[in-house]
Design a protein around this motif. Sequence first.
Motif, mmCIF file in Angstrom:
data_model
loop_
_atom_site.group_PDB
_atom_site.id
_atom_site.type_symbol
_atom_site.label_atom_id
_atom_site.label_comp_id
_atom_site.label_asym_id
_atom_site.label_seq_id
_atom_site.Cartn_x
_atom_site.Cartn_y
_atom_site.Cartn_z
ATOM 1 N N ALA A 63 0.682 -1.468 0.079
ATOM 2 C CA ALA A 63 0.137 -0.592 -0.095
ATOM 3 C C ALA A 63 0.956 1.049 0.276
ATOM 4 C CB ALA A 63 -0.490 -0.443 1.325
ATOM 5 N N LEU A 64 0.672 2.611 -1.204
ATOM 6 C CA LEU A 64 0.939 3.268 -0.314
ATOM 7 C C LEU A 64 1.083 4.811 0.017
ATOM 8 C CD1 LEU A 64 1.832 3.718 -5.180
ATOM 9 C CD2 LEU A 64 3.675 3.258 -3.010
ATOM 10 N N ASP A 65 1.488 4.429 1.257
ATOM 11 C CA ASP A 65 0.718 4.816 2.369
ATOM 12 C C ASP A 65 1.030 6.249 2.399
ATOM 13 O OD1 ASP A 65 0.584 6.042 5.827
ATOM 14 O OD2 ASP A 65 -0.982 4.381 5.277
ATOM 15 N N ALA A 66 0.131 7.779 2.480
ATOM 16 C CA ALA A 66 0.399 8.570 2.018
ATOM 17 C C ALA A 66 1.678 9.463 3.193
ATOM 18 C CB ALA A 66 -1.018 9.451 2.317
ATOM 19 N N THR A 67 1.537 8.539 4.604
ATOM 20 C CA THR A 67 2.061 9.015 5.679
ATOM 21 C C THR A 67 3.692 8.226 5.242
ATOM 22 O OG1 THR A 67 1.548 6.875 6.984
ATOM 23 C CG2 THR A 67 0.448 9.145 7.146
ATOM 24 N N GLN A 68 3.890 7.403 4.705
ATOM 25 C CA GLN A 68 5.034 6.456 4.839
ATOM 26 C C GLN A 68 5.949 7.329 3.816
ATOM 27 O OE1 GLN A 68 5.940 3.679 6.508
ATOM 28 N NE2 GLN A 68 4.681 4.764 7.739
ATOM 29 N N ILE A 101 11.579 2.642 -5.620
ATOM 30 C CA ILE A 101 11.520 3.232 -3.887
ATOM 31 C C ILE A 101 10.113 1.290 -4.120
ATOM 32 C CG2 ILE A 101 10.927 3.918 -1.460
ATOM 33 C CD1 ILE A 101 12.164 6.390 -3.269
ATOM 34 N N SER A 102 9.744 0.878 -3.099
ATOM 35 C CA SER A 102 9.062 -0.223 -3.093
ATOM 36 C C SER A 102 9.043 0.216 -1.281
ATOM 37 C CB SER A 102 9.915 -1.608 -3.225
ATOM 38 O OG SER A 102 9.073 -2.794 -2.425
ATOM 39 N N LEU A 103 7.836 -0.484 -1.219
ATOM 40 C CA LEU A 103 7.178 -0.198 0.275
ATOM 41 C C LEU A 103 6.200 -1.507 0.710
ATOM 42 C CD1 LEU A 103 7.226 2.827 -1.142
ATOM 43 C CD2 LEU A 103 5.643 3.138 1.535
ATOM 44 N N ARG A 104 7.225 -2.575 -0.003
ATOM 45 C CA ARG A 104 6.886 -4.101 0.441
ATOM 46 C C ARG A 104 7.464 -4.607 1.567
ATOM 47 N NH1 ARG A 104 7.851 -8.181 -3.943
ATOM 48 N NH2 ARG A 104 6.948 -7.049 -5.527
ATOM 49 N N PRO A 125 12.695 -2.363 -8.031
ATOM 50 C CA PRO A 125 13.153 -1.746 -7.598
ATOM 51 C C PRO A 125 14.977 -1.382 -7.246
ATOM 52 C CG PRO A 125 12.908 -3.208 -5.599
ATOM 53 C CD PRO A 125 12.342 -4.083 -7.047
ATOM 54 N N THR A 126 15.621 -0.546 -6.483
ATOM 55 C CA THR A 126 16.450 0.127 -6.169
ATOM 56 C C THR A 126 17.022 0.528 -4.869
ATOM 57 O OG1 THR A 126 16.823 1.884 -6.347
ATOM 58 C CG2 THR A 126 16.921 1.047 -8.591
ATOM 59 N N MET A 127 15.671 0.296 -3.994
ATOM 60 C CA MET A 127 15.191 0.906 -2.502
ATOM 61 C C MET A 127 13.738 0.138 -2.099
ATOM 62 S SD MET A 127 14.679 4.567 -0.879
ATOM 63 C CE MET A 127 16.388 4.840 -1.744
ATOM 64 N N ARG A 128 14.794 -1.012 -1.318
ATOM 65 C CA ARG A 128 13.169 -0.739 -0.227
ATOM 66 C C ARG A 128 12.856 -0.931 1.181
ATOM 67 N NH1 ARG A 128 11.912 -6.777 -2.050
ATOM 68 N NH2 ARG A 128 10.797 -5.526 -3.576
ATOM 69 N N PHE A 129 11.878 -0.518 1.160
ATOM 70 C CA PHE A 129 11.441 -0.363 2.903
ATOM 71 C C PHE A 129 10.739 -1.338 3.964
ATOM 72 C CE2 PHE A 129 12.825 3.966 1.199
ATOM 73 C CZ PHE A 129 13.868 4.557 1.871
ATOM 74 N N GLY A 130 11.185 -1.952 4.345
ATOM 75 C CA GLY A 130 10.085 -3.134 4.561
ATOM 76 C C GLY A 130 9.605 -3.299 5.736
#
Length: 355
Positions: A63-68, A101-104, A125-130
């Motif tokens: 989910a592409l959460d706006a706060t994230q 950027i991945s937010l998975r 992706p070249t960057m991920r936030f898990g």
Amino acid sequence: MAENPAETSVVGVPTYCSQPPRTAPVLPPGASPDRERAILVGGAKWVNGTVLHYCFLNEPGAALDATQLDEIRRAFQEWKDVGIGLEFREVTRLSEAEVRISLRRGDGSWSYVGRDVLGIPPPQPTMRFGWSLTDTPHGKATARHEIGHTLGFAHEHQNPFAGIEWDEEKVYRSLGGPPNNWSREKTFHNILRKLSTNEVEGSTWDPLSVMEYPFPAGLIIRPEQYRTGIPDPVRISEQDKTYVRRWYPVIDAKPPELHPLQSVELGLASGEQADFTIEPAETRTYEMGTFGSSDFVMVLFEDIDGELRYYTGTDDSGTNGNGRLKAKLFQGRHYVLRARLYSIWGPGKAALMCW
């Protein structure tokens, strides 16, 4: 790379993530140590003045959460506010983004280092936030940490000058259990492995760096003051700021114009950069190149509506030849040529020419 955690296990072992391996340049046989060091140290750095475009990947289950998203945007702005010559632009089209950027959730947090992102093909992706970037100070630090990797920073605890002596078996046991569950190989790569002195700049370790891992008590034997652990570095440190300004100083003045058939001597030291504008008097194919026993990355940008967009580039590091660019330039349009020196590895000085 392992990141600042957003979660902590019940026994105090942080949740880390593992860094994708870097691809080292293939250097010619007999390359001098000074040349090798300059190439390896400078290879991850962007040409100063580059506009890095980033986009958020729309992935199933992420989910592409706006706060994230806003926290990531703030992290980019925080690095920019340090006072650097790089620019960051958010784009929506995958094809326009160098940084994807991945937010998975559940896949850890990591980023490729510096210009290594250019070797990662879309849509990867070249960057991920898990994990969440907003629930704790650790999460907020993760966004700054990952962007630091994209700028060219490595992990501080792997600095060969840190002098860290680990209780290695305890490190393996700690990282091999929850919440990380890492193999010994992954633990070695991300924690115990020392970077080569060719991969780092400076000779000091900064435990306050946002690129440092936090560690619980009992994993470090020496330095003795860190036997009780390393606290969470949650912000860009003063040393981080010093280095990133040195790599990417603010570009104020308009660069001088490079005229066809004009050879310009470049009095640069390793890591320094020369910038030129090109204002074509006629529309035709031009060539640009460096001369001398030197290693350069050279990039041509076109000014499109006030933004410099990548046009073409070359990297001659590790070869015994010089970089050449060939491009059709149009009368009435504006271009900027930037050349960043890795090293001078032979006699004489380097020069640049357009014809």
